[in-house]
Write a protein that holds these residues in place. Sequence first.
Motif, PDB file in Angstrom:
ATOM      1  N   THR A 111      -4.065  -2.795  -8.684  1.00 16.25           N
ATOM      2  CA  THR A 111      -5.032  -1.696  -8.637  1.00 16.25           C
ATOM      3  C   THR A 111      -4.269  -0.393  -8.436  1.00 16.25           C
ATOM      4  O   THR A 111      -3.063  -0.334  -8.632  1.00 16.25           O
ATOM      5  CB  THR A 111      -6.041  -1.895  -7.487  1.00 16.25           C
ATOM      6  OG1 THR A 111      -5.347  -1.843  -6.226  1.00 16.25           O
ATOM      7  CG2 THR A 111      -6.757  -3.223  -7.593  1.00 16.25           C
ATOM      8  N   THR A 163       0.846  -1.202   0.000  1.00 21.53           N
ATOM      9  CA  THR A 163       0.000   0.000   0.000  1.00 21.53           C
ATOM     10  C   THR A 163       0.877   1.247   0.000  1.00 21.53           C
ATOM     11  O   THR A 163       0.845   2.041   0.928  1.00 21.53           O
ATOM     12  CB  THR A 163      -0.922   0.014   1.237  1.00 21.53           C
ATOM     13  OG1 THR A 163      -0.114  -0.104   2.425  1.00 21.53           O
ATOM     14  CG2 THR A 163      -1.904  -1.136   1.202  1.00 21.53           C
ATOM     15  N   ARG A 176      -2.060  -1.722  -3.851  1.00 23.55           N
ATOM     16  CA  ARG A 176      -3.012  -0.608  -3.906  1.00 23.55           C
ATOM     17  C   ARG A 176      -2.266   0.716  -3.760  1.00 23.55           C
ATOM     18  O   ARG A 176      -2.421   1.422  -2.756  1.00 23.55           O
ATOM     19  CB  ARG A 176      -4.059  -0.760  -2.799  1.00 23.55           C
ATOM     20  CG  ARG A 176      -4.840  -2.067  -2.883  1.00 23.55           C
ATOM     21  CD  ARG A 176      -5.854  -2.208  -1.767  1.00 23.55           C
ATOM     22  NE  ARG A 176      -5.234  -2.195  -0.442  1.00 23.55           N
ATOM     23  CZ  ARG A 176      -4.636  -3.233   0.115  1.00 23.55           C
ATOM     24  NH1 ARG A 176      -4.526  -4.365  -0.553  1.00 23.55           N
ATOM     25  NH2 ARG A 176      -4.110  -3.153   1.315  1.00 23.55           N
TER      26      ARG A 176
END
Length: 907
Positions: free
Chosen positions: A525, A479, A502
């Motif tokens: 993503t 992340t 992400r």
Amino acid sequence: MRAAAERVAPGSWGGHRTIGAAVRAAKPGAVVTVQAGTYTESLVLDRDISLVAKGTVRLAAARGPALTVHSGRVEIRGFTIESDAPREPVVLLRGGEPELRECEITGGRVEVAGTARAVLADCSVRRSGAASLRLTGTARAVLEKVTLAGGTGEGLLVEDETRVEAVDSLIDGVTGHGVLVTGGAHLRLNRCEVRASGESAVLVVGHATASLDECRLHQAGGQGLWARGTVGRHTEAQREAARDDGAAAHGVRLRSCEIFRTHGAGVLAEDGSAVRLDDCHVHHTEGAAVVLSGEARGELVSLRAVDCADSALVVRGSAHVSARECTFARTGANGLYAVGESGLALTGCTVRDTAYTAVHLGGAARMEARDCLVSGSPEYGLRVTARAELLATGCEVSGAELAAAVVEDGDAALRDCRLTGGRDGVRLRTSHRPLLSRCTVAGSADSGVRVGPGTGARLEDLTVSGSGGAAVVVEEESTVVIQGGTVTAPGGSGLVVRAGARPQVRGLVVEDAAKNALYVDEGGTGTYEDCRFSRSGFPAVYAATGADILLRRCTVAATESDLLRAEGATVRAEDCEAEEVAEALLPGLGGADGTPAVLTATPALRTPGATEKEPDAGEAEEGTGDDAAARLAELHAELDRLVGLDGVKREVLTLTRLMQMVKVRQDAGLAPPPLSRHLVFAGNAGTGKTTVARLYGGFLAALGLLSRGHLVETDRSDLVGEYVGHTAPRTTAVFKRALGGVLFIDEAYSLVPQGQVTDFGAEAVSTLVKLMEDHRDEIVVIVAGYPSEMDRLLGSNAGLASRFTRTLTFEDYSSAELVRIVEYQAARHEYTCAPQTVEALHHYFETLPRGERFGNGRSARQVFQRMTERHAQRVAELGLGPAELAAAEPGLLTLLLPDDLPPEGTL
């Protein structure tokens, strides 16, 4: 009015026969001259008096000390003072203000006790059976050009509440500590030398204090300086003495000192001691140059800690060190190694040319570094592990082979740093959120910054240039937040996003990427805002199947294609622009209802010669089937030529056929069958294990299941470190060299020595198991060794046993097979074996002992070598010249006879 002089002259008129008689007759303040001779008596002085030797005067103790001073101003000049009780005082100064000048004292110690205020100048104390010079009580002493040598205890012992100052003095060759300071004592050495002590050169214990200026401490059997004390318990006298020396805050201070050739550490500070090293040089130590542990405190200023066999600076426990303008270089281990709850503050320091990681932080250590230079490591420049923390500002790291900086489980904040070179520039794999702010990462062989699986990181205004592979890799489930920054000319893609990652990216600029500017892998993503992608060799943005990304206010410029999207990928674009793009798709994706358009994938635009770790959409495989078939045939022929090993050959051919099926199924899009490529080679020495391992790697490379198929041979010495924290990096470094090929670990059972549960080999095994899982399709690992030992190795780790499910057993060669090996070697080197020689060889190998020194094929090759040597000697003994040898029958130079065999029992 000056007192009359007295004269001592044994056997003559007009003087006293003994020194004692002259002393008793002398008035206070008198000068007693003593003529040459030997005086066996014990003097006791308690008033002002001077004893001056004329010639060689030997004073030998009759009973107890040869000289005792209780009070008064006493001067002893030019005496040789002796004792035959080496463990007792030969000179005892209990009070007054005694001065010993130009004296030689042997066979016992000098003891300054009580309230004495003593001066020793141009004196020597030799062959004492205990401390050469001892201070006790509240005594004070000044030593000028004093030598303390050859004692069987300490050279200088300073205890209780005493103080001593030594100038231009030498302590040499004592069996104990050169200097021992204990209790509440204070020591000051100026331009002194302590050498060849049996234990530490200087030991400061308890709440004692010491100050050393321009001293040399060397050839110590222990540490150069050993401080073992408690801060905060100094007496007022000590605090005053420390203030006088300019070191009130430190129990021990060294200035402009040199410490070298010590058996232990150069400087060891333990417990609660406090040390300051100012402009000192510590080098060629067998232990670490400087070690602090417990609650010790250290201040290092302009220190040079170099050429040590261990680490330059070790900090452990809850010790704390501040270092300014120091150099730590040319070490046999780490440059800096910190663990426990320790703390370090470095300013303007240099760490370079280390054998292991330059700066290693473990445990809960915390380091702040500002304007430091780190360079030259075969492992990592900066490594943060466990719960450690690193705060680095304005630092430069270069020349680390694995990575400039790596954070594993710990935490780090790097600001305004420059990190150059390494396989990776920066690796981050931690549950914390490390920060890189305004840093430059340049010239890495693979990725610039690699954010590991599950890692949260923040990259602010980062500059990544010239990476050989992808500039920034965001691995699975990470992340990362990327704010601003520039990526320039990566050899692969600019930003690679793996499955489940992400990232939040804003304001990133990617220029001149050899492949994609943004590569989002299957399942990746992320949100990408205000980014600019220009001049990429592939489509600026690539989204694989299952990817789901949002591009907001992004610009693509000077690229053939702005977007390549695999079927099943979701790409949303808002307010994106394309400049000088031949095939622009992004501006049309932002529909009014926000629904993404569905487009089929278009071919990737490739730059010839570009290479990268991540797969390329639509890129064809290199090589032809004909080349692979030819290589397989060549390897089969080489396997067939090996003598014996019939069972092993069958196993290898069976594995080859299985691997061929694996390849066919993969090419057909089918799942490969469950099969472990890793093998156990069980057999005695010289049975061909290494050769077969090399061929096995060649088979897998020819089948396309390994990228290179090369062999990296290693053993315990390459994998296991001798220091905590060194084994995993060493194992990883060897493993990485074998990627794409075969890692062959000979005598692998030595990684788990029998009965040694705390051996570092277990760490190597655990590291191997993890690496084999992380790179299961990129390498083959073969562990080899004696059959009786391999079961113990596999039983030591469940993960290891589950990865090695197939064992190939290499049987010892029979006598006939050993003969064939000799014949093969002979043919290769243009020799022939007569029929009777073959028969003799068979008998030779039948009777050859097959104990621990028997080497199977290696022994056969040794026999052939000895035969050629004996053949050459036999021909030389014929006495033929070059012309005669040239005209001789060809068999003379090539035929090996039974006489050429080495005698039995000489192999």
